[in-house]
Write an enzyme that holds these catalytic residues in place. Structure first.
Site, mmCIF file in Angstrom:
data_model
loop_
_atom_site.group_PDB
_atom_site.id
_atom_site.type_symbol
_atom_site.label_atom_id
_atom_site.label_comp_id
_atom_site.label_asym_id
_atom_site.label_seq_id
_atom_site.Cartn_x
_atom_site.Cartn_y
_atom_site.Cartn_z
ATOM 1 N N CYS A 41 102.161 60.720 -43.154
ATOM 2 C CA CYS A 41 103.113 60.838 -44.242
ATOM 3 C C CYS A 41 103.959 59.552 -44.284
ATOM 4 O O CYS A 41 104.532 59.150 -43.266
ATOM 5 C CB CYS A 41 103.983 62.064 -43.972
ATOM 6 S SG CYS A 41 105.051 62.476 -45.320
ATOM 7 N N LYS A 56 102.010 62.375 -48.512
ATOM 8 C CA LYS A 56 101.046 62.818 -47.511
ATOM 9 C C LYS A 56 99.713 62.187 -47.849
ATOM 10 O O LYS A 56 99.218 62.357 -48.969
ATOM 11 C CB LYS A 56 100.900 64.341 -47.617
ATOM 12 C CG LYS A 56 101.490 65.110 -46.466
ATOM 13 C CD LYS A 56 101.423 66.581 -46.750
ATOM 14 C CE LYS A 56 101.010 67.360 -45.555
ATOM 15 N NZ LYS A 56 101.308 68.780 -45.664
ATOM 16 N N ASP A 150 103.363 79.901 -41.842
ATOM 17 C CA ASP A 150 103.681 78.977 -40.749
ATOM 18 C C ASP A 150 105.145 78.546 -40.820
ATOM 19 O O ASP A 150 105.460 77.352 -40.709
ATOM 20 C CB ASP A 150 102.741 77.770 -40.791
ATOM 21 C CG ASP A 150 102.750 76.992 -39.480
ATOM 22 O OD1 ASP A 150 103.154 77.565 -38.440
ATOM 23 O OD2 ASP A 150 102.366 75.815 -39.492
HETATM 24 P P1 ADP Z 1 101.432 68.941 -41.060
HETATM 25 O O1 ADP Z 1 101.067 69.454 -42.424
HETATM 26 O O2 ADP Z 1 100.269 68.660 -40.227
HETATM 27 O O3 ADP Z 1 102.482 69.721 -40.338
HETATM 28 P P2 ADP Z 1 102.824 66.986 -42.599
HETATM 29 O O4 ADP Z 1 101.855 66.012 -43.165
HETATM 30 O O5 ADP Z 1 103.375 68.057 -43.497
HETATM 31 O O6 ADP Z 1 102.173 67.570 -41.309
HETATM 32 O O7 ADP Z 1 104.072 66.197 -42.032
HETATM 33 C C1 ADP Z 1 103.963 65.204 -41.047
HETATM 34 C C2 ADP Z 1 105.331 64.590 -40.804
HETATM 35 O O8 ADP Z 1 105.718 63.865 -41.970
HETATM 36 C C3 ADP Z 1 106.436 65.616 -40.608
HETATM 37 O O9 ADP Z 1 106.622 65.933 -39.276
HETATM 38 C C4 ADP Z 1 107.655 64.892 -41.152
HETATM 39 O O10 ADP Z 1 108.241 64.098 -40.139
HETATM 40 C C5 ADP Z 1 107.098 64.028 -42.238
HETATM 41 N N1 ADP Z 1 107.284 64.637 -43.571
HETATM 42 C C6 ADP Z 1 106.474 65.543 -44.176
HETATM 43 N N2 ADP Z 1 106.933 65.880 -45.385
HETATM 44 C C7 ADP Z 1 108.078 65.180 -45.582
HETATM 45 C C8 ADP Z 1 109.042 65.093 -46.659
HETATM 46 N N3 ADP Z 1 108.890 65.816 -47.782
HETATM 47 N N4 ADP Z 1 110.101 64.263 -46.494
HETATM 48 C C9 ADP Z 1 110.252 63.545 -45.362
HETATM 49 N N5 ADP Z 1 109.390 63.579 -44.321
HETATM 50 C C10 ADP Z 1 108.311 64.383 -44.416
#
Ligand code: ADP
Length: 301
Positions: A41, A56, A150
């Site tokens: 991300c 993402k 989750d």
């Molecule tokens: P997963 O779906 O495998 O849990 P994500 O791709 O949703 O992982 O998120 C990975 C990391 O990216 C998160 O731990 C967070 O630190 C960051 N992140 C995800 N979404 C956001 C957002 N909307 N704003 C800021 N940081 C984000």
């Protein structure tokens, strides 16, 4: 996008400028925000408006298996139709040869997991503040027929002004699909409810169970069901047996007890959660200062 840019956009060789082929919008890639189960991300800036997003990025190579591709497509299908002030906004999505991109609302203060790590425990007024917003977001998801499956502190993101946004719909499902797939445990939710362990499927009430685990963890600093031996932990979950949080207020203890009722039908509805004495008899701040991310906030009553 020209082929060389698309090639650079794979893996660690991601391009600094990424174009949405559908709209021609050009994004500048900024810092890495975190790593997820399928990809990474990043902070992105729309070069024409200056607006910042969390994006993402899922490499096409990571989802070559039909099953993983289906998971990502389902996350997009569910999330892209949602619009609520306490759910991470889904702006758009697009793909190029290298990756799939989900353009999300940027939450600059990371997650409640980060706050709890710095703070160890949170105060009851803060937990009321966060839970009210979480319950509002979850109520919306449930009204849309979506079970999150989750819910955990790291999936509650925070904006600059300390507003909570429920995110990561990677394990979410529509209610009718959940009932067709009873017994199928897909992915590993953090807080397993008794009925999920018993392979009876994940219902709306299983999300309520997770709220109980989240509230307990935020107030005590420990999960109610710590993994020492898996089978022992499962037994505690089935019986709703956890270390009594004696230092908490009677209202907090009672609400945790209701949320962690082993039988799903005995757990409160989201409306009942907000009507519980924990909420009605205690002070809830309207706003939280950002220093609450690392130290106990002082409220002028
Ligand atoms: P997963 O779906 O495998 O849990 P994500 O791709 O949703 O992982 O998120 C990975 C990391 O990216 C998160 O731990 C967070 O630190 C960051 N992140 C995800 N979404 C956001 C957002 N909307 N704003 C800021 N940081 C984000």
């Amino acid at each position: 996008m020209e082929p060389s840019a698309s090639r650079r956009a794979q893996g660690d060789n991601l391009s600094y400028f990424i174009e949405d082929p559908g709209t021609g919008t050009l994004y500048r890639r900024g810092q890495l925000l975190g790593k997820g189960s399928f990809g990474q991300c990043y902070k992105f800036t729309d070069t024409s408006t200056g607006k910042v997003y969390a994006v993402k990025i899922v490499p096409q190579s990571r989802i070559s298996r039909l099953e993983s591709r289906g998971k990502v497509e389902r996350e997009i299908e569910l999330h892209s139709h949602l619009n609520h002030r306490h759910v991470v906004g889904f702006h758009r999505h697009f793909a190029d040869r290298g990756n799939i991109y989900m353009i999300l609302e940027y939450c600059s203060r990371k997650s409640l997991a980060h706050i709890l790590k710095a703070r160890k425990t949170l105060t009851e007024p803060e937990v009321r503040y966060y839970l009210r917003q979480i319950v509002a977001g979850l109520c919306y998801l449930h009204q849309q027929g979506i079970i999150h499956r989750d819910l955990k502190l790291s999936n509650f993101f925070l904006t600059k002004n300390m507003q909570v946004k429920i995110g990561d719909l990677g394990l979410a499902t529509r209610d009718e699909q959940a009932s067709q797939r009873r017994g199928v445990v897909c992915g590993t939710p953090n807080y397993l409810a008794p009925e999920v362990i018993a392979k009876k499927g994940h219902s709306f009430q299983s999300d309520i169970w997770a709220l109980g685990c989240i509230m307990y963890t935020a107030l005590t600093g420990c999960s109610p069901f710590e993994i020492t031996h898996k089978q022992e932990m499962y037994q505690c979950i089935r019986e709703g047996r956890y270390p009594a949080p004696n230092h908490l207020s009677p209202g907090a203890r009672k609400l945790i007890g209701r949320l962690l009722a082993p039988r799903p039908s005995e757990r409160p509805s989201l409306e009942e959660v907000l009507e519980h004495e924990f909420f009605t008899q205690g002070f809830t701040p309207d706003k939280l200062p950002s220093r609450a991310c690392h130290s106990v906030p002082v409220f002028a009553l």
